[in-house]
Design a protein around this motif. Structure first.
Motif, PDB file in Angstrom:
ATOM      1  N   GLN A 220       0.819  -1.213   0.000  1.00 19.85           N
ATOM      2  CA  GLN A 220       0.000   0.000   0.000  1.00 19.85           C
ATOM      3  C   GLN A 220       0.853   1.263   0.000  1.00 19.85           C
ATOM      4  O   GLN A 220       0.419   2.312  -0.497  1.00 19.85           O
ATOM      5  CB  GLN A 220      -0.939  -0.007   1.203  1.00 19.85           C
ATOM      6  CG  GLN A 220      -1.987  -1.102   1.160  1.00 19.85           C
ATOM      7  CD  GLN A 220      -2.824  -1.148   2.422  1.00 19.85           C
ATOM      8  OE1 GLN A 220      -3.017  -0.148   3.090  1.00 19.85           O
ATOM      9  NE2 GLN A 220      -3.305  -2.337   2.765  1.00 19.85           N
ATOM     10  N   TYR A 337      -9.277   6.620  -6.782  1.00 18.83           N
ATOM     11  CA  TYR A 337      -8.006   5.886  -6.886  1.00 18.83           C
ATOM     12  C   TYR A 337      -8.064   4.609  -6.046  1.00 18.83           C
ATOM     13  O   TYR A 337      -7.614   3.540  -6.476  1.00 18.83           O
ATOM     14  CB  TYR A 337      -6.880   6.805  -6.416  1.00 18.83           C
ATOM     15  CG  TYR A 337      -5.501   6.186  -6.437  1.00 18.83           C
ATOM     16  CD1 TYR A 337      -4.694   6.290  -7.563  1.00 18.83           C
ATOM     17  CD2 TYR A 337      -4.990   5.538  -5.322  1.00 18.83           C
ATOM     18  CE1 TYR A 337      -3.420   5.744  -7.584  1.00 18.83           C
ATOM     19  CE2 TYR A 337      -3.720   4.989  -5.329  1.00 18.83           C
ATOM     20  CZ  TYR A 337      -2.936   5.092  -6.464  1.00 18.83           C
ATOM     21  OH  TYR A 337      -1.680   4.549  -6.466  1.00 18.83           O
ATOM     22  N   GLY A 338      -8.624   4.718  -4.849  1.00 14.03           N
ATOM     23  CA  GLY A 338      -8.733   3.553  -3.974  1.00 14.03           C
ATOM     24  C   GLY A 338      -9.627   2.471  -4.544  1.00 14.03           C
ATOM     25  O   GLY A 338      -9.318   1.275  -4.439  1.00 14.03           O
ATOM     26  N   HIS A 342      -8.411  -1.173  -5.534  1.00 12.57           N
ATOM     27  CA  HIS A 342      -9.080  -2.332  -4.948  1.00 12.57           C
ATOM     28  C   HIS A 342      -9.515  -3.313  -6.026  1.00 12.57           C
ATOM     29  O   HIS A 342      -9.466  -4.535  -5.828  1.00 12.57           O
ATOM     30  CB  HIS A 342     -10.275  -1.879  -4.126  1.00 12.57           C
ATOM     31  CG  HIS A 342     -10.845  -2.943  -3.241  1.00 12.57           C
ATOM     32  ND1 HIS A 342     -11.818  -3.816  -3.661  1.00 12.57           N
ATOM     33  CD2 HIS A 342     -10.556  -3.282  -1.962  1.00 12.57           C
ATOM     34  CE1 HIS A 342     -12.120  -4.645  -2.678  1.00 12.57           C
ATOM     35  NE2 HIS A 342     -11.368  -4.347  -1.631  1.00 12.57           N
ATOM     36  N   ALA A 349      -4.925  -3.866  -1.552  1.00 15.20           N
ATOM     37  CA  ALA A 349      -5.163  -2.421  -1.645  1.00 15.20           C
ATOM     38  C   ALA A 349      -5.642  -1.813  -0.341  1.00 15.20           C
ATOM     39  O   ALA A 349      -5.311  -0.687   0.000  1.00 15.20           O
ATOM     40  CB  ALA A 349      -6.165  -2.126  -2.766  1.00 15.20           C
ATOM     41  N   VAL A 352     -10.880   1.738   0.931  1.00 14.22           N
ATOM     42  CA  VAL A 352     -10.987   2.866   0.004  1.00 14.22           C
ATOM     43  C   VAL A 352     -10.862   4.181   0.761  1.00 14.22           C
ATOM     44  O   VAL A 352     -10.233   5.139   0.289  1.00 14.22           O
ATOM     45  CB  VAL A 352     -12.322   2.801  -0.754  1.00 14.22           C
ATOM     46  CG1 VAL A 352     -12.552   4.070  -1.566  1.00 14.22           C
ATOM     47  CG2 VAL A 352     -12.364   1.577  -1.653  1.00 14.22           C
ATOM     48  N   TYR A 355      -7.435   5.897   1.176  1.00 12.77           N
ATOM     49  CA  TYR A 355      -6.939   6.645   0.026  1.00 12.77           C
ATOM     50  C   TYR A 355      -7.636   8.002  -0.077  1.00 12.77           C
ATOM     51  O   TYR A 355      -7.016   8.994  -0.479  1.00 12.77           O
ATOM     52  CB  TYR A 355      -7.146   5.842  -1.248  1.00 12.77           C
ATOM     53  CG  TYR A 355      -6.329   4.575  -1.282  1.00 12.77           C
ATOM     54  CD1 TYR A 355      -5.018   4.586  -1.731  1.00 12.77           C
ATOM     55  CD2 TYR A 355      -6.859   3.369  -0.823  1.00 12.77           C
ATOM     56  CE1 TYR A 355      -4.260   3.423  -1.746  1.00 12.77           C
ATOM     57  CE2 TYR A 355      -6.107   2.203  -0.832  1.00 12.77           C
ATOM     58  CZ  TYR A 355      -4.814   2.233  -1.286  1.00 12.77           C
ATOM     59  OH  TYR A 355      -4.058   1.088  -1.286  1.00 12.77           O
TER      60      TYR A 355
END
Length: 561
Positions: A220, A337-338, A342, A349, A352, A355
């Motif tokens: 990450q 982006y998250g 994911h 990842a 969410v 991020y």
């Protein structure tokens, strides 16, 4: 210290009044406490209009705050922080007291009627105006006046966002542009006082309710690093679009300035009708994004919508900050982006929302280049220490990348467009724009790097200077030796004292004959002594000497004998 506490109390009270005004005007114009929490609904005051009331709300608001700003305080227009930075850098911290009143009403009307701006810029300008007014009444020195202005900014941020540490670092990093023990101490006093008042009025809770996050996998960190670079591009792009739309509004508008917000408000109303989530600051939408409740497509639409809505609000003459919009934009970017990360790396990842949180800080850092403030305020928002490492990583990368992409920040760009450079003196200043070559003195006789310390001390004591240039055996300039460095070395253990002055020589920051005095004075003030060598235009060899005395002769030249 007493004045700092008083300024903090005033800023805290001002933030309470300001937030009450925003709430009152939002209810009056939309019929809701925060229309962004129920986007697309009708106004209970005029239910027959349905959601179409947002077409008129910004225009009506502009019809009220437009004449107010144009008549009483034109500096209350826009996002406020650049004006405070300018007052501190070039105007001795002097800000008109009427700015506090006009900014409170104008910004509250702008946000309440649908303007997509934040409340940090206004409260910084309000608190700073209070600090400047109190300093003027107390007849403090110019240096203390600047500190009181910074205290007002710190108190305003602290009370509004329940973030006392962020208030302190915002004031020092953006308003003062420097760190010192005295500035930190008084800013803390002001921030704590304002926070106590803010917590008494709003409760001891963060201004945003965000979920807690954790970093569960080392991979990450690579994802967060890439997010920091992307956030820098988005933050810089936000700055460019903001002023591009402001230029477009200036070019299109041909009527009286007091009417501009009302007419421009109709265009903003069309945007709000298409994307009602842009109404006001938009914290409810931001919170939902951090919770992962939007799809990627909608998140990107909200990101673009916020950039356009904020830029249009400022462009038509609205009053409000860009700090909260940058957080909003960062949250949309980070959440999108998250979600993408994911989908690509579902096992590594992570959440969410993490991020989204990091994106908030990184976009703000990319736009403002205030990394310490960005880290501290995001940490205060969550109280979650486990996110601090990826947050710091992304913010530092965003700041560094932003510096490569743009010379200016979202705050300094506004001033540079008006021909103002905060690092230069004011245009009417008697000192600053002269060329160094016209005011420099002859170069003092240099010392060899092998000169023993006692001999160097004797040479300095008879030279009339507290620093002298140093050359090597080939006669090449290598730096400057100061009297302080020699004296401190002579007080040490004789066995530890170097045989020559070469080890004590400090490298010279190149000043050239064709530079203006304003740039050279900054180097002079940070130098080892009260003088620095001046190099030729090719920076190959020193040809003169600039001291405090020679700089002051630019103001009052000594007549020839």
């Amino acid at each position: 210290m007493l004045l700092a506490i008083a300024v903090g109390g005033g800023a805290g009270a001002g933030s309470v009044v300001f937030r009450w005004c925003i709430l009152a005007f939002t209810r009056a114009f939309s019929g809701h406490t925060d229309y962004a929490s129920a986007p697309g609904s009708s106004n209970p005051h005029v239910p027959w209009l349905g959601p179409f009331f947002v077409l008129l709300a910004p225009a009506l608001g502009g019809l009220l705050y437009g004449p107010l700003v144009n008549r009483f305080a034109k500096e209350a227009r826009g996002h406020g922080v650049p004006e405070v930075m300018l007052a501190v850098a070039q105007r001795g911290g002097k800000i008109s007291p009427k700015v506090a009143v006009v900014k409170t009403l104008a910004s509250a009307l702008t946000i309440g009627s649908g303007g997509s701006v934040g409340r940090e810029g206004p409260i910084v300008q309000i608190g700073s105006a209070l600090g400047s007014t109190l300093g003027r009444l107390a007849k403090v020195t110019e240096g203390r006046m600047r500190l009181l202005v910074a205290c007002g900014a710190a108190g305003g941020i602290a009370a509004t966002f329940n973030a006392p540490l962020a208030g302190v670092f915002f004031a020092m990093e953006l308003v003062l542009g420097t760190f010192s023990a005295e500035a930190f101490g008084v800013a803390v006093l002001s921030s704590v006082t304002a926070s106590v008042i803010g917590r008494a009025a709003f409760g001891d809770v963060a201004f945003l309710t965000l979920p807690r996050f954790h970093v569960d996998h080392l991979t990450q960190y690579g994802l967060f690093a890439l997010l920091g670079v992307l956030a820098a591009a988005v933050g810089t792009g936000f700055s460019r679009v903001l002023y591009l739309i402001e230029d477009a509004c200036d070019w299109l508008w041909r009527g009286p300035e007091w009417l501009r917000p009302a007419v421009g408000g109709l265009a903003l109303g069309v945007l709000l009708l298409a994307l009602p989530e842009m109404y006001g600051v938009g914290y409810p939408v931001l919170e939902k994004a951090t919770e992962g409740r939007y799809a990627i497509g909608l998140l990107l639409l909200l990101l673009v919508g916020k950039v356009l809505a904020t830029s249009l609000t400022i462009g038509i003459g609205g009053s409000g900050g860009v700090f909260a919009p940058s957080l909003f934009i960062g949250a949309m970017l980070g959440a999108a982006y998250g979600l993408g990360a994911h989908d690509l790396l579902p096992g590594t990842a992570g959440a969410v929302g993490a991020y989204a949180l990091v994106g908030m800080g990184a976009v703000f850092a990319g736009a403002s280049r205030a990394p310490i403030t960005a880290v501290v305020i995001l940490f205060e928002l969550t109280g979650e220490y486990s996110i601090i490492l990826p947050l710091m990583l992304a913010i530092v990368l965003a700041t560094a990348t932003s510096r490569l992409l743009s010379r200016d920040t979202i705050y300094t760009l506004k001033l540079r467009r008006r021909g103002i450079d905060l690092t230069a003196p004011a245009h009417d200043a008697p000192l600053g724009f002269q060329r160094v070559g016209a005011v420099m003195e002859p170069l003092p006789t240099p010392l060899l790097s092998s000169t023993p310390l006692p001999d160097a001390a004797d040479a300095l004591s008879h030279s009339g200077y507290d620093a002298l240039p140093v050359v090597d055996e080939a006669g090449v300039h290598i730096g400057v030796i100061s009297a302080q460095a020699v004296a401190e070395a002579l007080m040490e253990d004789p066995e530890a004292v170097p045989t020559g002055i070469g080890e004590l020589t400090e490298p010279s920051t190149p000043i050239t004959t064709d530079q203006n005095l304003a740039q050279a004075v900054h180097v002079l003030l940070n130098g080892a002594g009260s003088g620095v060598p001046v190099f030729d235009s090719a920076r190959s060899r020193p040809v003169g000497w600039l001291s405090h005395r020679s700089a002051l002769r630019a103001v009052h030249p000594v007549p020839a004998q």
